[in-house]
Design a protein around this motif. Structure first.
Motif, short mmCIF file in Angstrom:
data_model
loop_
_atom_site.label_atom_id
_atom_site.label_comp_id
_atom_site.label_asym_id
_atom_site.label_seq_id
_atom_site.Cartn_x
_atom_site.Cartn_y
_atom_site.Cartn_z
N CYS A 274 0.93 -1.31 0.20
CA CYS A 274 -0.02 0.11 -0.07
C CYS A 274 0.82 1.32 0.08
N CYS A 293 -5.98 2.43 -2.57
CA CYS A 293 -5.23 2.89 -1.34
C CYS A 293 -6.24 3.28 -0.27
N TRP A 297 -7.01 1.12 2.99
CA TRP A 297 -6.89 2.11 4.14
C TRP A 297 -8.03 1.89 5.18
N ALA A 345 0.51 5.42 6.37
CA ALA A 345 -0.18 6.61 6.73
C ALA A 345 0.71 7.97 6.40
N TYR A 357 -5.04 10.04 8.90
CA TYR A 357 -3.83 9.35 8.63
C TYR A 357 -2.95 9.56 9.88
#
Length: 650
Positions: A274, A293, A297, A345, A357
């Motif tokens: 990722c 992504c 997430w 992140a 994030y």
């Protein structure tokens, strides 16, 4: 067209001077990196041997012998070199640089003329290079060497190791690609993809960026690469089982990356992938990749992440399992996985500054990553459970992966050097710059030189986190400059108070950041006060392991109970819903930490007798005074029980 992204600061422009974090940076420099150097050279009594340096010496012709260790043993040396590179970017150290130069000479001497370097294949299976990518980590190992080389080059300007990894990358580029005479495949463990982006930034060579994207785009496509490779190899496998080949979700090869809907398989591989996806999305403007992504997430942080920022709940295959399956006592939560989550992140934060994030980045950093290393810097957790009954370790095999104390080293030693390289590079995670906006993501004291609109701005930050929520900035500018200072308001904070030059400031907020837009002059000061109440955290109703329980959090820190403070049988403790929390700094506990004290009740064993079960038994309770300590500091006072989640009682 590339995605407009924030700029990450060079470590050379950041000087951490923080009451909390400076000790960890010192520990990495003075203890962790030297200790790991000893471990790589097999000089740690009682620890599992590494022989990683010896493998390079044999490959370089300086010693005789056979390869020892895992197929990815070289990566421990590479991650050590990367940590050294980050340390040298922040502070010169001629002696450490001399040691690193000798390692670089050794790597270059072991490197084949065509650029290939991997001691496992050079020593143990020469001629079988690139024949078992699904299992044997060749590109993974190459990726870590590239990351180490870039960090060292950025620190010293010395090109020897950078030139070596460029030859390695050029060799890889000559082997892999969509052309008929090349291998149309990818590694079973993602890492090369994000490393090639770093190499692209260091050299400007666009081929490396294209190669990174190729590896991502090929993943999971049919006809499946793993099948083709397996057949060409005569259906042999490396690990005594073909699960890495046939269980494609284990390495996120079950579908093309843009079609993957949830976090599956080996957790470290997933977040490394990722991170690379976010890199390529930012560089190319690939909106489909960016949307993938965001989807992955969301799968991680809303359904598959522990309250400590740990990910990967199952020991088998070190993997994610299913939504809301987050057991505390058998948690895997590998330290490396939380470090990879921080990588992911940070990259998402660079694309779209959003406190969601940064909140996760902070949660993983303060809890699981710090918890992965002892306070002496010489012992490490690979696995980070949220509950421990040490008596069961070694007897109930469901807990075979759980260790009651941190270990000196590991046969698979990915976590210790990963912790070192992250903490050594902490300065890269504090601020980003985009257009005429400076975002402060983590509150860590020190100085940072930041360029905004062609002008250098010096930010002096004083932070009392994680114990108190007071942060102060003072700015030095060459001349008056207009820009926005965006201060993250963490999810754990109540209503923040901001003062600008001593006066209350009513800031506009966006995406979790308080925005201060103005013409700045030298001497301007900003004070941020973040309420740090003790929070009772509840799990989602579908989290089976946390129903009827609560966890405590204050600021970025998750807390836990330890036997050292509260006695045995922590499972019998109940926290009344109205029990008052008293938070105080205790200089005599764990070297000085903020503890939380609460009155509770303990299930009584009186008059129970020897019966295992009893009909219509009366339930009686005794008063108990509980002390909670930060989770990151657990297991520094000997073997004992531990629990993050505590039963709650009305």
């Amino acid at each position: 067209m590339s995605q407009q992204r924030s700029s990450v600061l060079s470590l050379k422009g950041v000087r951490i001077q923080d009451p909390f974090w400076s000790e960890y940076i010192r520990l990495v420099r003075d203890v962790v990196v030297p200790y790991q150097w000893d471990a790589l050279n097999d000089r740690v009594p009682g620890a599992e041997p590494s022989r990683a340096i010896r493998n390079f010496k044999i490959a370089a012709g300086e010693e005789t012998g056979e390869f020892y260790g895992m197929v990815f043993q070289d990566s421990d040396v590479a991650k050590w070199l990367e940590a050294v590179g980050y340390l040298l970017q922040t502070e010169p150290d001629p002696d450490l640089e001399q040691v690193a130069d000798a390692v670089i000479d050794l790597i270059a001497k072991a490197q084949r003329e065509d650029g290939y370097v991997n001691t496992y294949y050079l020593l143990k299976e020469p001629g079988r290079e690139w024949t078992n990518l699904s299992e044997c980590h060749e590109l993974y190992t190459a990726g870590h060497l590239i990351e180490g080389a870039v960090a060292y080059y950025q620190a010293t300007g010395k090109r020897k190791i950078l030139d070596a990894v460029c030859r390695l990358a050029d060799h890889i580029d000559s082997v892999f690609g969509p052309e008929p005479d090349k291998i149309r495949g990818y590694d079973g463990h993602q890492e090369i993809e994000l490393a090639l982006v770093k190499l692209y930034h260091a050299t400007g060579e666009a081929r490396y960026l294209r190669l990174s994207r190729f590896f991502l785009d090929e993943r999971g496509r049919e006809p499946h690469f793993y099948d083709r490779e397996y057949e060409r190899r005569g259906r042999t496998n490396h690990w005594g089982s073909d699960f890495m080949i046939t269980k494609r979700s284990y390495s996120q090869a079950h579908a093309p990356i843009r079609e993957q809907e949830s976090a599956e398989g080996h957790s470290v591989r997933l977040v490394y992938m990722c991170a690379a996806m976010a890199d390529i999305a930012a560089e190319t403007g690939d909106e489909g990749l960016l949307e993938a992504c965001r989807r992955l997430w969301k799968s991680i942080v809303t359904r598959r992440m522990y309250v400590t920022g740990g990910i990967g709940s199952m020991a088998q295959e070190e993997s994610f399992t299913l939504d809301y399956d987050l057991p505390s006592d058998t948690a895997y939560a590998e330290t490396c996985a939380s470090i990879g989550l921080i990588f992911f992140a940070q990259r998402m934060l660079n694309i779209e500054p959003d406190s969601r994030y940064a909140d996760v980045m902070e949660r993983a950093l303060y809890n699981t990553v710090l918890g992965g290393m002892s306070k002496d810097g010489r012992h490490f957790f690979y696995v980070n459970p949220l509950e421990l009954w040490p008596d069961a370790c070694g007897k109930n095999h469901a807990y075979d992966h759980v260790k009651p104390v941190r270990q000196g080293w590991f046969g698979c030693a990915c976590c210790p050097p990963n912790v070192a390289r992250l903490l050594a590079s902490l300065g890269q995670y504090l601020y980003t710059v985009k257009d005429r906006s400076v975002n402060a993501h983590l509150y860590v004291g020190g100085e940072a030189d930041i360029e905004v609109g062609g002008q250098r701005i010096r930010f002096k930050q004083q932070s009392e986190l994680p114990w108190e929520g007071r942060v102060r900035f003072e700015l030095e500018v060459e001349s008056e400059s207009d820009f926005t200072l965006a201060l993250r308001i963490p999810e754990w904070s109540g209503a923040a108070v901001i003062r600008l030059n001593g006066e209350l400031y009513d800031a506009e907020t966006a995406n979790g950041y308080a925005l201060i837009r103005r013409w700045w002059k030298s001497g301007d000061q900003v004070e941020l006060v973040l309420p740090m109440d003790v929070l009772r955290i509840k799990g989602h109703p579908l989290l089976r392991d946390t129903v009827g329980k609560t966890a405590l959090q204050r600021g970025p820190l998750v807390y836990c109970l330890e036997e050292a403070d509260n006695g045995k049988n922590l499972q019998g403790l109940f926290l009344p819903s109205r029990s008052e929390a008293i938070s105080e700094f205790d200089p005599n506990t764990l070297g000085g930490v903020q503890v939380i004290r609460m009155d509770a009740q303990r299930l009584s064993e009186k008059d129970w007798g020897e019966e295992l079960y009893r009909r219509d038994a009366d339930t009686s309770f005794e008063p108990a005074a509980l002390t909670f300590v930060p989770y990151y500091a657990w297991a520094n006072r000997g073997v004992g029980e531990m629990a993050v989640w505590v039963k709650e009682k009305a």
